[in-house]
Design an enzyme around this catalytic site. Structure first.
Site, short mmCIF file in Angstrom:
data_model
loop_
_atom_site.label_atom_id
_atom_site.label_comp_id
_atom_site.label_asym_id
_atom_site.label_seq_id
_atom_site.Cartn_x
_atom_site.Cartn_y
_atom_site.Cartn_z
N TRP A 157 -2.91 -3.58 -7.14
CA TRP A 157 -2.08 -4.65 -6.64
C TRP A 157 -1.75 -5.50 -8.30
O TRP A 157 -2.64 -5.59 -8.72
CB TRP A 157 -2.47 -5.56 -6.01
CG TRP A 157 -1.58 -6.24 -5.68
CD1 TRP A 157 -0.84 -6.48 -4.78
CD2 TRP A 157 -2.70 -8.13 -6.03
NE1 TRP A 157 0.19 -7.55 -4.83
CE2 TRP A 157 -1.20 -8.51 -5.21
CE3 TRP A 157 -2.98 -8.46 -6.32
CZ2 TRP A 157 -1.00 -9.76 -5.06
CZ3 TRP A 157 -2.77 -9.52 -7.13
CH2 TRP A 157 -2.03 -10.22 -6.10
N GLU B 31 -0.32 -1.02 -4.10
CA GLU B 31 0.14 -1.25 -2.49
C GLU B 31 0.91 -2.90 -2.61
O GLU B 31 0.82 -3.69 -3.88
CB GLU B 31 -1.73 -2.84 -2.82
CG GLU B 31 -1.74 -3.93 -1.22
CD GLU B 31 -2.77 -5.02 -1.45
OE1 GLU B 31 -3.81 -4.55 -2.60
OE2 GLU B 31 -3.24 -5.17 -0.70
N LYS C 172 3.23 -6.03 -2.15
CA LYS C 172 3.40 -6.40 -1.05
C LYS C 172 5.01 -7.76 -0.71
O LYS C 172 5.70 -7.85 -1.45
CB LYS C 172 2.52 -8.23 -1.86
CG LYS C 172 2.38 -9.43 -1.60
CD LYS C 172 1.65 -9.63 -2.74
CE LYS C 172 0.87 -11.45 -1.57
NZ LYS C 172 0.13 -11.71 -2.17
N ASP D 222 -1.85 -3.07 3.59
CA ASP D 222 -2.30 -4.77 3.40
C ASP D 222 -1.66 -5.17 4.87
O ASP D 222 -0.24 -5.15 4.34
CB ASP D 222 -2.32 -5.44 2.41
CG ASP D 222 -3.02 -6.67 2.28
OD1 ASP D 222 -2.59 -7.64 3.75
OD2 ASP D 222 -3.75 -6.90 1.60
N HIS E 120 0.82 -7.83 4.36
CA HIS E 120 2.11 -8.31 3.01
C HIS E 120 2.92 -7.35 3.89
O HIS E 120 4.03 -7.11 2.76
CB HIS E 120 1.83 -7.23 2.15
CG HIS E 120 0.34 -7.66 0.95
ND1 HIS E 120 -0.19 -6.68 -0.18
CD2 HIS E 120 -1.19 -8.25 1.34
CE1 HIS E 120 -0.82 -7.65 -0.35
NE2 HIS E 120 -1.37 -8.92 0.08
N HIS F 216 -5.62 -2.25 3.46
CA HIS F 216 -6.18 -3.76 3.41
C HIS F 216 -6.02 -4.46 3.98
O HIS F 216 -5.34 -4.90 5.42
CB HIS F 216 -5.98 -4.22 2.41
CG HIS F 216 -6.53 -4.65 1.21
ND1 HIS F 216 -6.41 -4.82 -0.28
CD2 HIS F 216 -7.77 -3.34 0.89
CE1 HIS F 216 -6.49 -4.55 -1.43
NE2 HIS F 216 -7.33 -3.35 -0.79
N ASP G 63 0.42 -14.41 4.16
CA ASP G 63 -0.76 -13.78 3.61
C ASP G 63 -1.73 -14.28 3.30
O ASP G 63 -2.12 -14.29 1.94
CB ASP G 63 -0.15 -12.97 2.27
CG ASP G 63 -1.08 -12.34 1.86
OD1 ASP G 63 -2.24 -11.37 2.27
OD2 ASP G 63 -1.25 -11.61 0.71
N ASP H 262 -4.54 -14.36 4.36
CA ASP H 262 -6.03 -13.19 4.75
C ASP H 262 -7.27 -14.05 4.93
O ASP H 262 -8.51 -14.31 5.20
CB ASP H 262 -6.48 -13.47 2.85
CG ASP H 262 -6.03 -12.43 1.98
OD1 ASP H 262 -5.59 -11.25 2.77
OD2 ASP H 262 -4.81 -13.01 1.33
N ASP I 289 -9.83 -6.91 2.87
CA ASP I 289 -9.31 -7.87 2.54
C ASP I 289 -9.06 -9.30 2.64
O ASP I 289 -8.06 -9.36 3.04
CB ASP I 289 -7.93 -7.40 1.59
CG ASP I 289 -7.79 -7.70 0.29
OD1 ASP I 289 -8.13 -10.09 -0.04
OD2 ASP I 289 -6.91 -8.16 0.13
C1 RNT Z 1 -3.06 -9.56 -3.15
C2 RNT Z 1 -4.05 -8.36 -2.74
C3 RNT Z 1 -5.14 -7.68 -3.12
C4 RNT Z 1 -5.75 -9.22 -3.03
C5 RNT Z 1 -7.42 -8.47 -3.51
C6 RNT Z 1 -8.12 -9.55 -4.36
O1 RNT Z 1 -1.85 -10.40 -2.05
O2 RNT Z 1 -3.67 -8.41 -1.68
O3 RNT Z 1 -5.91 -7.08 -2.58
O4 RNT Z 1 -6.36 -9.41 -2.30
O5 RNT Z 1 -7.05 -7.52 -4.34
ZN ZN Z 2 -4.46 -6.47 -0.46
#
Ligand code: RNT
Ligand code: ZN
Length: 413
Positions: free
Chosen positions: A180, A221, A223, A254, A257, A281, A289, A291, A321
């Site tokens: 990523w 990955e 986004k 993810d 994303h 993720h 995003d 998290d 994640d």
């Molecule tokens: C960032 C991505 C990525 C990170 C990690 C720390 O938006 O989701 O995966 O969160 O690699």
């Molecule tokens: Zn991620």
């Protein structure tokens, strides 16, 4: 211990709850090390930025390798089932050696291997770290127009492939190496294509290093945007999906994303039609995003259903994640990881063949009726029986976390 009442309740729908408890325990979940220290890392290369934001200031952040290991060990003791550890390159153990990320070596991760073995983990997954570093110039890494910068990050990717191969060999299990990058721009770009062509070239260069494809699974990955990178993301969904398809690597989805009305649960089966492996993720985005910690919510359940009912527990590589610094970090780890497994157990407790049959026979009334009936089966009882069978604390696990906060975390000042 099994309870006749719960067993019967599920058997009435043709579901074997005993088998579900056994099966759920075997599904590996890759747990991210970075919840423990707010994604700071151990290589002290630079402050977090590059579109990544961790908010909160709860006591007890792990400040070094020893503290992080101690916290992981404790958190993992409260999380049932097969576990993997997901590391970032920024968690290298350098022991004072002056070496930059383009030259990290497997030995910098040997202490992590020893730790993972001590814990009896299923494997280690790995991520090159294209952030928190002075060579992230203007928020660009693999797509940078500055050839020195671009090359530096290519070398980092190549070094990480070797490290991933080592981790796979040591752990006797594959290693998912996920790429990523934060590259993009805050405001409207003048050129959307050239940075993507440079990223493509950089990925080609990274993958030109020979590596054991049976051991290392490379993923990319995508986004949609990040804070400070609102207008353009080089590694977009279309870019990476095409790159992965053409280069025989894997996509990592993810669920923070995408646009809020897009669902990863729907993307998993779309990719399973084309790919042997799909990586995840699992996270929880709140409006963006963000998290947040994974909850036992509808989308998490739906993601688990797509994995289980498509017999894809070997094909979908489940990783977590999220990072919340506003609450007890151990509790955050435990809640999210337990919820992922809860969702998998829930999916295993559904009469999936019967439900598919109702869909195929266009029996949509009965499909809805059955789905609604299933929601009130004694799922909580099966979950508790499962925890007991694994000798993992039940609903009183938080008492242990509170004690750990008092005895360990509160002393980190
Ligand atoms: C960032 C991505 C990525 C990170 C990690 C720390 O938006 O989701 O995966 O969160 O690699
Ligand atoms: Zn991620």
């Amino acid at each position: 211990m099994s309870c006749e009442f719960t067993q019967k309740a599920y058997a009435a729908y043709g579901v074997d709850s005993e088998a579900a408890k056994k099966a759920v325990n075997e599904i590996p979940i890759s747990i991210h090390c970075w919840q423990g220290d707010d994604v700071v890392g151990l290589d002290q290369a630079g402050a977090l930025g590059d579109g990544l934001q961790v908010t909160g200031n709860y006591i007890g952040r792990a400040r070094n390798f020893e503290e992080l290991k101690q916290d992981i060990k404790f958190a993992f003791s409260l999380i049932p089932g097969k576990k993997r550890l997901n590391l970032h390159a920024s968690y290298a153990i350098l022991n004072g050696e002056k070496v930059d990320r383009d030259a990290y070596r497997p030995e910098h991760f040997a202490p992590w291997v020893a730790f993972a073995k001590e814990l009896g983990l299923d494997g280690i997954d790995f991520n090159p770290t294209f952030f928190s570093h002075p060579k992230m110039k203007n928020g660009l890494s693999l797509s940078s127009p500055d050839e020195d910068i671009r090359k530096f990050w290519v070398k980092h990717g190549q070094a990480c492939l070797k490290i991933s191969e080592y981790l796979a060999k040591e752990m006797n299990s594959h290693c998912l190496m996920n790429i990523w990058i934060p590259d993009g721009s805050k405001d409207i770009p003048a050129d959307r294509l050239t940075p993507r062509l440079r990223l493509k070239k950089s990925l080609d260069e990274i993958l030109s290093v020979p590596y054991d494809k049976n051991k290392v699974i490379v993923a990319v990955e995508s986004k949609v945007f990040a804070v400070g990178i609102e207008s353009y993301t080089v590694g977009s969904n279309e870019f990476y999906q095409n790159y992965a398809a053409k280069n025989n690597i894997c996509c990592l989805l993810d669920n923070g994303h995408y646009h809020p009305t897009e669902y990863v649960s729907d993307k998993i089966p779309a990719l399973l039609a084309f790919y042997d492996k799909v990586a995840l993720h699992v996270t929880r985005g709140v409006r963006w995003d963000s998290d947040h910690v994974v909850l036992y919510d509808d989308e998490t359940k739906e993601i688990a259903k797509e994995i289980v009912r498509n017999n894809a527990t070997d094909k979908v590589l489940i990783g977590l994640d999220y990072f919340d610094a506003s609450i007890n970090r151990i509790a955050a780890w435990v809640v999210g990881a337990r919820n992922m497994r809860k969702a998998l157990l829930n999916a295993l407790l559904l009469p999936n063949d019967k439900l598919k049959e109702l869909q195929d026979s266009s029996n949509f009334t009965e499909l809805m009726v059955l789905n609604e009936e299933l929601k009130t089966l004694p799922f909580g009882a099966v979950w508790r029986e499962y925890l007991e069978s694994q000798n993992v604390a039940g609903s009183d696990w938080y008492e242990q976390v509170k004690k750990y906060e008092q005895d360990v975390l509160a002393k980190r000042v």
